[in-house]
Scaffold this active site. Structure first.
Site, PDB file in Angstrom:
ATOM      1  N   SER A   1      39.245  48.981  46.138  1.00 18.45           N
ATOM      2  CA  SER A   1      39.868  49.487  44.912  1.00 18.45           C
ATOM      3  C   SER A   1      38.971  50.536  44.255  1.00 18.45           C
ATOM      4  O   SER A   1      37.848  50.775  44.694  1.00 18.45           O
ATOM      5  CB  SER A   1      40.126  48.341  43.927  1.00 18.45           C
ATOM      6  OG  SER A   1      38.909  47.907  43.342  1.00 18.45           O
TER       7      SER A   1
ATOM      8  N   SER B   1      37.737  50.476  41.103  1.00 10.41           N
ATOM      9  CA  SER B   1      37.131  49.991  39.868  1.00 10.41           C
ATOM     10  C   SER B   1      35.676  50.420  39.683  1.00 10.41           C
ATOM     11  O   SER B   1      35.158  50.387  38.566  1.00 10.41           O
ATOM     12  CB  SER B   1      37.210  48.465  39.806  1.00 10.41           C
ATOM     13  OG  SER B   1      36.364  47.873  40.773  1.00 10.41           O
TER      14      SER B   1
ATOM     15  N   LYS C   1      31.065  44.558  41.194  1.00 11.08           N
ATOM     16  CA  LYS C   1      30.924  45.150  39.863  1.00 11.08           C
ATOM     17  C   LYS C   1      29.432  45.336  39.569  1.00 11.08           C
ATOM     18  O   LYS C   1      28.563  44.970  40.346  1.00 11.08           O
ATOM     19  CB  LYS C   1      31.536  44.244  38.781  1.00 11.08           C
ATOM     20  CG  LYS C   1      32.959  43.792  39.026  1.00 11.08           C
ATOM     21  CD  LYS C   1      33.972  44.902  38.872  1.00 11.08           C
ATOM     22  CE  LYS C   1      35.380  44.369  39.138  1.00 11.08           C
ATOM     23  NZ  LYS C   1      36.398  45.452  39.160  1.00 11.08           N
TER      24      LYS C   1
ATOM     25  N   SER D   1      39.364  48.842  35.525  1.00  8.40           N
ATOM     26  CA  SER D   1      38.545  47.805  36.152  1.00  8.40           C
ATOM     27  C   SER D   1      38.880  46.446  35.557  1.00  8.40           C
ATOM     28  O   SER D   1      38.763  46.226  34.350  1.00  8.40           O
ATOM     29  CB  SER D   1      37.051  48.101  35.945  1.00  8.40           C
ATOM     30  OG  SER D   1      36.256  47.026  36.429  1.00  8.40           O
TER      31      SER D   1
END
Length: 249
Positions: free
Chosen positions: A43, A45, A106, A197
């Protein structure tokens, strides 16, 4: 040579091949469990730091080992073995707390005991604003995923770690949040693509130390256009050569 001798020789050869295969699989499992594990970015994010189509190695020993260091995460022990704490600013792969079958990636912005809040798009840690400087714009859909220019801000955490963030939508719903108090043994994670995100501000919540898998270390391959690395015929036009062997900061 007799028939029995020939049969024995063939049997020995097959057994040797099987033995080599088993040893190779065991070695691969040890490397994957204790040393490095490859991950792909699914993704956007973490844009602009990480892009969809990036393939990277995660160092498994960075924070010690938990049940999630093992394939399928068997519930055979709790906590971490030879554990060490992630540093603020580390880019970390972890198991999604509501569903540990999913891997998320993250950046660590909040440590145990920290008070985290977003105000008008700026990150505050323990009531102190994190320096945020606009460095320009990116007008490259491969990096931003949108067809128009996007503002880029450079954040510098209290320990000196700096990185770029994207501001896709000024005054978005995640630009102003309540204050989060990180519980003991947990971490607060955020994506560098701040307006796109799902992180600790939303569904991820606080991430227990046990859920940490490892630290993102180096991008070893990258391909654009949602293409598979197996589509070799697309490599000349879609492989991002500039991102090969690119360290993750």
């Amino acid at each position: 040579m007799s028939v029995a001798e020939k049969s024995e020789k063939k049997s020995g050869g097959l057994g040797e091949i099987v033995s080599v295969i088993i040893q190779a699989l065991l070695l691969a499992m040890v490397i994957r469990t204790l040393l490095f594990q490859p991950f792909s970015i699914p993704s956007g994010s973490m844009r602009p730091t990480l892009l969809e189509g990036d393939y990277l190695f995660v160092t498994k020993w960075s924070y010690g080992f938990s049940r999630y260091s093992l394939p399928f995460g068997p519930d055979i022990f709790s906590g971490r073995i030879w554990g060490s704490d992630p540093k603020r600013g580390d880019v970390v792969v972890f198991k999604f707390p509501p569903d540990p079958s999913l891997d998320y990636i993250k950046r660590v912005v909040g440590l145990p005991g920290d008070r985290i809040q977003m105000k008008n798009g700026q990150l505050f840690i323990n009531d102190i604003p994190v320096p945020r400087v606009k460095t320009g714009q990116i007008e490259n859909p491969d990096i931003t995923e949108v067809p128009e220019p996007v503002d880029v801000y450079r954040e510098t955490l209290p320990n000196g770690v700096s990185y770029d963030t994207l501001d896709l939508t000024p005054n978005s719903v995640t630009d102003n949040t309540r204050e989060f108090v990180v519980p003991p043994g947990n971490y607060f994670m955020m994506g560098d693509n701040r307006d796109n995100s799902s992180d600790s501000r939303l569904s991820v919540g606080y991430v227990p130390a046990e859920n940490l898998v490892g630290r993102a270390n180096i991008v070893f391959f990258s391909i654009a256009g949602k293409a598979s690395p197996l589509e070799i015929w697309k490599w000349p036009s879609l492989v991002r050569l500039s991102r090969m062997f690119h360290f993750v900061n």
